[in-house]
Write an enzyme that holds these catalytic residues in place. Structure first.
Site, mmCIF file in Angstrom:
data_model
loop_
_atom_site.group_PDB
_atom_site.id
_atom_site.type_symbol
_atom_site.label_atom_id
_atom_site.label_comp_id
_atom_site.label_asym_id
_atom_site.label_seq_id
_atom_site.Cartn_x
_atom_site.Cartn_y
_atom_site.Cartn_z
ATOM 1 N N GLU A 365 0.845 -1.221 0.000
ATOM 2 C CA GLU A 365 0.000 0.000 0.000
ATOM 3 C C GLU A 365 0.872 1.260 0.000
ATOM 4 O O GLU A 365 0.548 2.263 0.632
ATOM 5 C CB GLU A 365 -1.011 -0.043 1.142
HETATM 6 N N1 CAA Z 1 -6.743 11.550 -3.696
HETATM 7 C C1 CAA Z 1 -7.238 12.070 -4.844
HETATM 8 N N2 CAA Z 1 -6.464 12.474 -5.868
HETATM 9 C C2 CAA Z 1 -5.142 12.340 -5.700
HETATM 10 C C3 CAA Z 1 -4.559 11.814 -4.554
HETATM 11 C C4 CAA Z 1 -5.419 11.426 -3.510
HETATM 12 N N3 CAA Z 1 -4.943 10.907 -2.368
HETATM 13 N N4 CAA Z 1 -3.211 11.803 -4.699
HETATM 14 C C5 CAA Z 1 -2.948 12.317 -5.905
HETATM 15 N N5 CAA Z 1 -4.124 12.637 -6.516
HETATM 16 C C6 CAA Z 1 -4.279 13.272 -7.840
HETATM 17 C C7 CAA Z 1 -3.499 14.575 -7.881
HETATM 18 O O1 CAA Z 1 -4.285 15.648 -7.376
HETATM 19 C C8 CAA Z 1 -3.221 14.719 -9.365
HETATM 20 O O2 CAA Z 1 -4.373 15.190 -10.012
HETATM 21 P P1 CAA Z 1 -4.360 16.593 -10.823
HETATM 22 O O3 CAA Z 1 -3.343 16.411 -11.930
HETATM 23 O O4 CAA Z 1 -5.763 16.736 -11.320
HETATM 24 O O5 CAA Z 1 -3.942 17.629 -9.844
HETATM 25 C C9 CAA Z 1 -3.018 13.284 -9.815
HETATM 26 O O6 CAA Z 1 -3.676 12.451 -8.833
HETATM 27 C C10 CAA Z 1 -1.567 12.889 -9.889
HETATM 28 O O7 CAA Z 1 -0.973 13.073 -8.632
HETATM 29 P P2 CAA Z 1 0.603 13.050 -8.441
HETATM 30 O O8 CAA Z 1 1.228 14.047 -9.393
HETATM 31 O O9 CAA Z 1 0.912 13.180 -7.001
HETATM 32 O O10 CAA Z 1 0.962 11.569 -8.990
HETATM 33 P P3 CAA Z 1 2.346 10.812 -9.102
HETATM 34 O O11 CAA Z 1 2.385 10.062 -10.381
HETATM 35 O O12 CAA Z 1 3.469 11.724 -8.752
HETATM 36 O O13 CAA Z 1 2.218 9.642 -7.981
HETATM 37 C C11 CAA Z 1 2.314 8.649 -5.814
HETATM 38 C C12 CAA Z 1 1.937 9.864 -6.698
HETATM 39 C C13 CAA Z 1 1.955 9.114 -4.409
HETATM 40 C C14 CAA Z 1 3.788 8.291 -5.867
HETATM 41 C C15 CAA Z 1 1.451 7.427 -6.232
HETATM 42 O O14 CAA Z 1 1.860 6.891 -7.467
HETATM 43 C C16 CAA Z 1 1.466 6.313 -5.177
HETATM 44 O O15 CAA Z 1 0.719 6.402 -4.197
HETATM 45 N N6 CAA Z 1 2.291 5.275 -5.381
HETATM 46 C C17 CAA Z 1 2.286 4.111 -4.502
HETATM 47 C C18 CAA Z 1 1.348 3.087 -5.057
HETATM 48 C C19 CAA Z 1 0.813 2.186 -3.990
HETATM 49 O O16 CAA Z 1 0.561 2.581 -2.853
HETATM 50 N N7 CAA Z 1 0.570 0.943 -4.376
HETATM 51 C C20 CAA Z 1 -0.028 0.016 -3.481
HETATM 52 C C21 CAA Z 1 -0.667 -1.084 -4.230
HETATM 53 S S1 CAA Z 1 -2.057 -1.764 -3.426
HETATM 54 C C22 CAA Z 1 -1.447 -2.815 -2.279
HETATM 55 O O17 CAA Z 1 -0.309 -2.825 -1.918
HETATM 56 C C23 CAA Z 1 -2.514 -3.655 -1.676
HETATM 57 C C24 CAA Z 1 -2.113 -4.835 -0.907
HETATM 58 O O18 CAA Z 1 -1.322 -5.663 -1.286
HETATM 59 C C25 CAA Z 1 -2.773 -5.068 0.376
#
Ligand code: CAA
Length: 385
Positions: A365
């Site tokens: 996550e």
């Molecule tokens: N809520 C709503 N919108 C959001 C948001 C949120 N929390 N975070 C970002 N956004 C939106 C931004 O506002 C932006 O939109 P606009 O262009 O309209 O402003 C858009 O999304 C892009 O945001 P970023 O520029 O921040 O995106 P990024 O490409 O730089 O990535 C990141 C951000 C935080 C690194 C993201 O890719 C991330 O969270 N990566 C980790 C992925 C992850 O957690 N994977 C887990 C897999 S599930 C799992 O693990 C389950 C399991 O096994 C139990």
């Protein structure tokens, strides 16, 4: 501020604590050893007491309780079996919640109700071989053909994979739009073209099922689009904001389980004519462990409380909680093994399993490095906001 659980929250905590000790704990070591997802115990029994629907309204088959109660439940399950904790967390936070938050009324009736009443299990497919921390680099495609979307691609490391009936997944519907070309969909197990790839053999949470999902010209009705076209990345990010409360709770539970075991061991194991807990080296370890667990729990419950209160900043606190609690779980379980010495290093003692289980809470996550990216962005570090 009132640092006190409500009567309902206390009742949920006590119910799940007893359930965890009596039903979940006895088979935890064997399930880990044989790497088996024991559905009858890890799901069916949990569904009997209403855990799959804790934070959802009764009109959709839920228990009508809150996210604080849900966090307490995941913690109590994870205290004895982290695999059972994440089974519930992935189901509630990553599948049922986005359908509740973004689904149409028809989707809620059709998919959320059987998820919340425990009839069906849920999963979430975001990660791909080339899209891990960079979740937006998805290669899975969804092409509209008549009344269906046709999915092609592979999702990996999917918790509850194979056993889940309903999957929330992301796919690229318009590559030219980048992140704004990603869309979320609901896919049902059994849909032609949707199969399972390899089952992962893992270091920890070995009783939790982790599978690859394979989509090969898989046709799903266009009504299964979740949220609007092009908003799938936001759906996924918002889903993870809540999911991180579940993983933080899991980490707190693992740490508490290891601490309880180490404390009892230290108070009863005698060396040099007295319990080892009478040695300051051990007493200080236990004091540090208890202190960090409590700080992790407070941060986790604060994030859950903020979500319940509709405070939009809860994503900042869920990232902080997941990161701090995950690091704490790793530290506390490592110290628990150290306190139990040679015994703690064997499979006869549960702290060995707990230490292996703790590691994943720093990874999934969003790795704890990514949590720091999320936290920094919320704080406006480097002008990002
Ligand atoms: N809520 C709503 N919108 C959001 C948001 C949120 N929390 N975070 C970002 N956004 C939106 C931004 O506002 C932006 O939109 P606009 O262009 O309209 O402003 C858009 O999304 C892009 O945001 P970023 O520029 O921040 O995106 P990024 O490409 O730089 O990535 C990141 C951000 C935080 C690194 C993201 O890719 C991330 O969270 N990566 C980790 C992925 C992850 O957690 N994977 C887990 C897999 S599930 C799992 O693990 C389950 C399991 O096994 C139990």
């Amino acid at each position: 501020m009132i640092f006190k659980l409500t009567e309902d929250q206390e009742m949920m905590q006590k119910t799940v604590k007893d359930f965890s000790d009596e039903v979940i704990a006895p088979g935890a070591a064997a399930r880990d050893h044989h790497e088996t997802f024991e559905k009858e115990i890890m799901w069916d029994k949990m569904a009997e007491i209403g855990l799959p629907g804790i934070p959802f309204p009764e009109e959709y088959g839920g228990t009508g309780m809150d996210n604080v109660s849900y966090a307490l439940a995941v913690e109590e399950l994870s205290r004895t079996c982290a695999s059972t904790g994440v089974t519930l967390s992935a189901h509630v936070s990553l599948c049922a919640w986005p359908i509740y938050g973004f689904g149409t009324e028809e989707q809620k009736q059709k998919f959320l109700t059987p998820l919340a009443n425990g009839e069906k299990i849920g999963a979430f497919g975001l990660t791909e071989p080339a899209a891990g921390s960079d979740a937006g680099a998805t290669k899975t495609t969804a092409v509209l053909e008549g009344d269906n979307y046709v999915l092609n691609g592979t999702k990996i490391f999917i918790t509850n994979g194979y056993y889940a009936d309903i999957y929330v997944i992301t796919a690229m519907t318009d590559k030219s739009k980048g992140l704004k070309g990603i869309t979320a969909f609901i896919v049902e197990k059994g849909t032609p073209g949707f199969t399972f790839g390899k089952k992962e053999e893992k270091m920890g949470i070995r009783a939790s099922a982790t599978y690859e999902l394979v989509f090969d010209n898989c046709k799903i009705p266009k009504e299964n689009m979740l949220g609007k076209e092009g908003e799938g990345f936001k759906v996924a990010m918002a889903t993870l904001d809540g999911g991180r409360i579940g993983i933080a709770s899991q980490a707190v539970g693992i740490a508490q389980g290891a601490y309880d075991y180490a404390l009892n061991y230290a108070n009863t194991r005698e060396q040099f004519g007295k319990p080892i807990s009478a040695q300051q080296a051990i007493a200080f370890k236990l004091a540090d462990m208890a202190m960090k667990i409590e700080a992790s729990r407070l941060l986790t419950l604060k994030a859950a409380y903020m979500k319940d209160a509709g405070d939009k900043r809860y994503g900042l606190y869920s990232a902080m909680a997941k990161c701090f609690a995950g690091d704490t779980a790793m530290e506390v379980t490592t110290e628990a093994v150290q306190i139990c010495g040679g015994n703690g290093y064997t499979r006869e003692y549960p702290v060995e399993r707990m230490m292996r289980d703790a590691k994943i809470t720093q990874i999934y996550e969003g790795t704890n490095e990514i949590q720091r990216v999320v936290i920094a962005a919320h704080l406006g570090v480097g002008g990002r906001k």
